[in-house]
Design a protein around this motif. Sequence first.
Motif, mmCIF file in Angstrom:
data_model
loop_
_atom_site.group_PDB
_atom_site.id
_atom_site.type_symbol
_atom_site.label_atom_id
_atom_site.label_comp_id
_atom_site.label_asym_id
_atom_site.label_seq_id
_atom_site.Cartn_x
_atom_site.Cartn_y
_atom_site.Cartn_z
ATOM 1 N N GLU A 1 0.568 -1.638 -0.041
ATOM 2 C CA GLU A 1 0.320 0.182 0.194
ATOM 3 C C GLU A 1 0.875 1.155 0.423
ATOM 4 O O GLU A 1 1.720 1.214 -0.049
ATOM 5 C CB GLU A 1 -0.954 0.171 1.282
ATOM 6 N N PHE A 2 0.162 2.708 -0.175
ATOM 7 C CA PHE A 2 0.844 2.903 -0.689
ATOM 8 C C PHE A 2 1.694 3.913 1.712
ATOM 9 O O PHE A 2 0.612 4.222 1.687
ATOM 10 C CB PHE A 2 0.029 4.555 -1.271
ATOM 11 N N ASP A 3 2.586 4.618 1.426
ATOM 12 C CA ASP A 3 3.202 4.866 2.565
ATOM 13 C C ASP A 3 3.223 3.498 3.285
ATOM 14 O O ASP A 3 3.577 3.353 4.721
ATOM 15 C CB ASP A 3 2.102 5.119 3.858
ATOM 16 N N ASP A 4 3.249 1.861 2.898
ATOM 17 C CA ASP A 4 3.692 0.987 4.301
ATOM 18 C C ASP A 4 5.253 1.025 3.911
ATOM 19 O O ASP A 4 6.176 2.067 3.438
ATOM 20 C CB ASP A 4 4.225 0.123 2.577
ATOM 21 N N ILE A 5 5.602 0.913 5.570
ATOM 22 C CA ILE A 5 7.106 1.039 5.480
ATOM 23 C C ILE A 5 8.447 0.069 5.038
ATOM 24 O O ILE A 5 9.232 -0.179 6.682
ATOM 25 C CB ILE A 5 7.518 2.298 6.942
ATOM 26 N N SER A 6 7.485 -1.449 4.847
ATOM 27 C CA SER A 6 8.558 -2.353 5.058
ATOM 28 C C SER A 6 9.373 -2.383 3.852
ATOM 29 O O SER A 6 10.134 -1.329 3.184
ATOM 30 C CB SER A 6 7.522 -3.240 4.443
ATOM 31 N N PHE A 7 10.479 -3.501 4.070
ATOM 32 C CA PHE A 7 11.356 -3.378 2.637
ATOM 33 C C PHE A 7 11.042 -2.976 1.473
ATOM 34 O O PHE A 7 11.699 -2.780 0.432
ATOM 35 C CB PHE A 7 12.518 -4.620 3.207
ATOM 36 N N TRP A 8 9.281 -4.228 1.561
ATOM 37 C CA TRP A 8 9.368 -3.991 0.439
ATOM 38 C C TRP A 8 8.396 -3.138 -0.941
ATOM 39 O O TRP A 8 7.802 -2.929 -1.960
ATOM 40 C CB TRP A 8 8.007 -5.277 -0.338
ATOM 41 N N SER A 9 8.446 -1.841 0.648
ATOM 42 C CA SER A 9 8.285 -0.234 -0.093
ATOM 43 C C SER A 9 9.118 -0.176 -1.319
ATOM 44 O O SER A 9 8.797 1.271 -1.747
ATOM 45 C CB SER A 9 7.922 0.254 0.877
ATOM 46 N N ALA A 10 10.492 -0.613 -0.867
ATOM 47 C CA ALA A 10 11.515 -0.189 -1.544
ATOM 48 C C ALA A 10 10.884 0.274 -2.858
ATOM 49 O O ALA A 10 10.434 -1.778 -3.758
ATOM 50 C CB ALA A 10 12.897 -0.952 -1.411
ATOM 51 N N SER A 11 12.000 0.636 -3.531
ATOM 52 C CA SER A 11 11.471 0.831 -5.355
ATOM 53 C C SER A 11 11.445 -0.486 -6.380
ATOM 54 O O SER A 11 11.095 -1.269 -6.946
ATOM 55 C CB SER A 11 11.618 1.890 -6.208
ATOM 56 N N ALA A 12 12.574 -1.258 -5.702
ATOM 57 C CA ALA A 12 13.460 -1.687 -6.939
ATOM 58 C C ALA A 12 13.620 -3.389 -5.563
ATOM 59 O O ALA A 12 13.971 -4.168 -5.962
ATOM 60 C CB ALA A 12 14.536 -1.998 -7.504
ATOM 61 N N ALA A 13 12.318 -3.445 -4.624
ATOM 62 C CA ALA A 13 12.537 -4.667 -3.857
ATOM 63 C C ALA A 13 11.985 -5.641 -4.168
ATOM 64 O O ALA A 13 12.709 -6.408 -4.186
ATOM 65 C CB ALA A 13 11.342 -4.169 -2.417
ATOM 66 N N PHE A 14 11.062 -5.623 -5.123
ATOM 67 C CA PHE A 14 10.823 -6.888 -6.273
ATOM 68 C C PHE A 14 11.467 -7.464 -7.246
ATOM 69 O O PHE A 14 11.739 -8.572 -7.490
ATOM 70 C CB PHE A 14 9.178 -6.877 -6.967
ATOM 71 N N GLU A 15 12.392 -6.846 -7.981
ATOM 72 C CA GLU A 15 13.400 -6.913 -8.606
ATOM 73 C C GLU A 15 14.141 -8.013 -8.042
ATOM 74 O O GLU A 15 15.164 -8.950 -8.440
ATOM 75 C CB GLU A 15 13.865 -5.651 -9.112
ATOM 76 N N THR A 16 14.366 -7.981 -6.562
ATOM 77 C CA THR A 16 15.535 -9.753 -6.122
ATOM 78 C C THR A 16 15.033 -10.184 -6.421
ATOM 79 O O THR A 16 15.314 -11.856 -5.716
ATOM 80 C CB THR A 16 15.819 -9.100 -4.879
ATOM 81 N N ILE A 17 14.189 -10.624 -6.517
ATOM 82 C CA ILE A 17 12.975 -11.975 -6.562
ATOM 83 C C ILE A 17 13.527 -12.875 -7.904
ATOM 84 O O ILE A 17 12.970 -12.427 -8.689
ATOM 85 C CB ILE A 17 11.014 -12.118 -6.487
ATOM 86 N N THR A 18 13.869 -13.905 -7.456
ATOM 87 C CA THR A 18 14.670 -14.547 -9.333
ATOM 88 C C THR A 18 13.500 -14.918 -9.335
ATOM 89 O O THR A 18 13.948 -15.611 -10.383
ATOM 90 C CB THR A 18 15.774 -15.519 -8.622
ATOM 91 N N LYS A 19 12.370 -15.845 -8.977
ATOM 92 C CA LYS A 19 11.544 -16.813 -9.602
ATOM 93 C C LYS A 19 9.621 -16.158 -9.478
ATOM 94 O O LYS A 19 9.902 -16.856 -8.348
ATOM 95 C CB LYS A 19 12.046 -18.152 -9.764
ATOM 96 N N PRO A 20 9.696 -14.952 -9.722
ATOM 97 C CA PRO A 20 8.648 -13.833 -9.331
ATOM 98 C C PRO A 20 7.483 -15.491 -9.371
ATOM 99 O O PRO A 20 7.917 -16.197 -10.839
ATOM 100 C CB PRO A 20 8.648 -13.040 -9.425
ATOM 101 N N ASN A 21 6.251 -15.493 -9.193
ATOM 102 C CA ASN A 21 5.194 -15.974 -9.199
ATOM 103 C C ASN A 21 4.163 -14.560 -9.457
ATOM 104 O O ASN A 21 4.915 -13.959 -10.231
ATOM 105 C CB ASN A 21 4.281 -16.477 -7.832
ATOM 106 N N ALA A 22 2.876 -15.899 -10.593
ATOM 107 C CA ALA A 22 2.463 -14.353 -10.979
ATOM 108 C C ALA A 22 2.089 -13.724 -10.459
ATOM 109 O O ALA A 22 1.864 -12.137 -11.185
ATOM 110 C CB ALA A 22 0.956 -15.146 -11.641
ATOM 111 N N ARG A 23 1.729 -13.357 -9.392
ATOM 112 C CA ARG A 23 1.554 -12.054 -8.325
ATOM 113 C C ARG A 23 2.193 -10.971 -8.779
ATOM 114 O O ARG A 23 2.476 -9.936 -8.905
ATOM 115 C CB ARG A 23 1.029 -12.046 -6.838
ATOM 116 N N GLU A 24 4.161 -11.640 -7.942
ATOM 117 C CA GLU A 24 4.904 -11.083 -8.274
ATOM 118 C C GLU A 24 4.805 -10.699 -9.155
ATOM 119 O O GLU A 24 5.872 -8.873 -9.434
ATOM 120 C CB GLU A 24 5.886 -11.384 -7.550
ATOM 121 N N SER A 25 5.120 -11.474 -10.388
ATOM 122 C CA SER A 25 5.472 -10.519 -11.576
ATOM 123 C C SER A 25 3.748 -9.591 -11.969
ATOM 124 O O SER A 25 4.853 -8.490 -12.804
ATOM 125 C CB SER A 25 5.560 -12.001 -12.948
ATOM 126 N N GLU A 26 3.163 -9.385 -11.435
ATOM 127 C CA GLU A 26 2.353 -8.070 -11.623
ATOM 128 C C GLU A 26 2.587 -7.182 -11.624
ATOM 129 O O GLU A 26 3.325 -5.925 -12.179
ATOM 130 C CB GLU A 26 0.456 -8.746 -11.688
#
Length: 251
Positions: free
Chosen positions: A161-186
């Motif tokens: 969500e907007f204003d989340d303060i977790s690691f996953w809020s970093a712009s490039a956070a999901f780029e670190t996933i080597t084998k993203p699932n369908a939701r992560e790919s979206e």
Amino acid sequence: MNFLSQTIANKPDPNWSQVQVIPIIESQDPLVPLGLVNSPLRSYPAYFHQGVPGALNECYVRRSVLFRLYKAARLLPTGIELVVLDGWRPLPVQQYLYDTLHTVMTTHDTQQNETELLAHLRQFVSPPSDNPAAPSPHLTGGSVDVALCDVEGLLLDMGTEFDDISFWSASAAFETITKPNARESEVIENRRLLHSVMLQAGFSNLPSEWWHFDYGNQAWAWATQQSQAQFGVAERLTLAQRWLKSVTSEV
């Protein structure tokens, strides 16, 4: 791969000691409301709807920021629209956000010392400042928080969500996933799309927040290696202040 699908680079946080000494040559670009703006831009003042004290029921940005938001919105594929969640903030709103997050972190993040805690806090909320030489980014009218939605107004999945303060809020956070699932790919594609069109329109991105972009202020000048910033503290005058200004200018 076109520019809309470019990998988001993992960039360091701004060096705020360097950011705050960048000279500001004020452009006098006025604040403008987004409430009258038509498609392809949407405006949803998130803090007002969340009941944040002092939050405005309208999003304001500098005029040249609006033109760049238009450019970003027009780069989006058919069926996807740009949503502005926040822009210029009054100082009391910045103070409230900072104090509230500081309290949360102090209470629940007991593993960090004060220096570490303040550095972590600054990744998500800047210290309140209306210092003409070093204002908080959102006080300049050059910072915007944005997301994407479909034509029905439903927000796309951006991973957090907007204003989340977790690691996953970093712009490039999901780029670190080597084998993203369908939701992560979206999520990866949605973030790349937002990031790409905003950078194409001339904005810079705060690496710790996928939603935060800057233009014209010191944060933007640092990120884009400009010698000076264009926006200092912006003011939205009350009716009484505008009348007083008009009267005194005639004397």
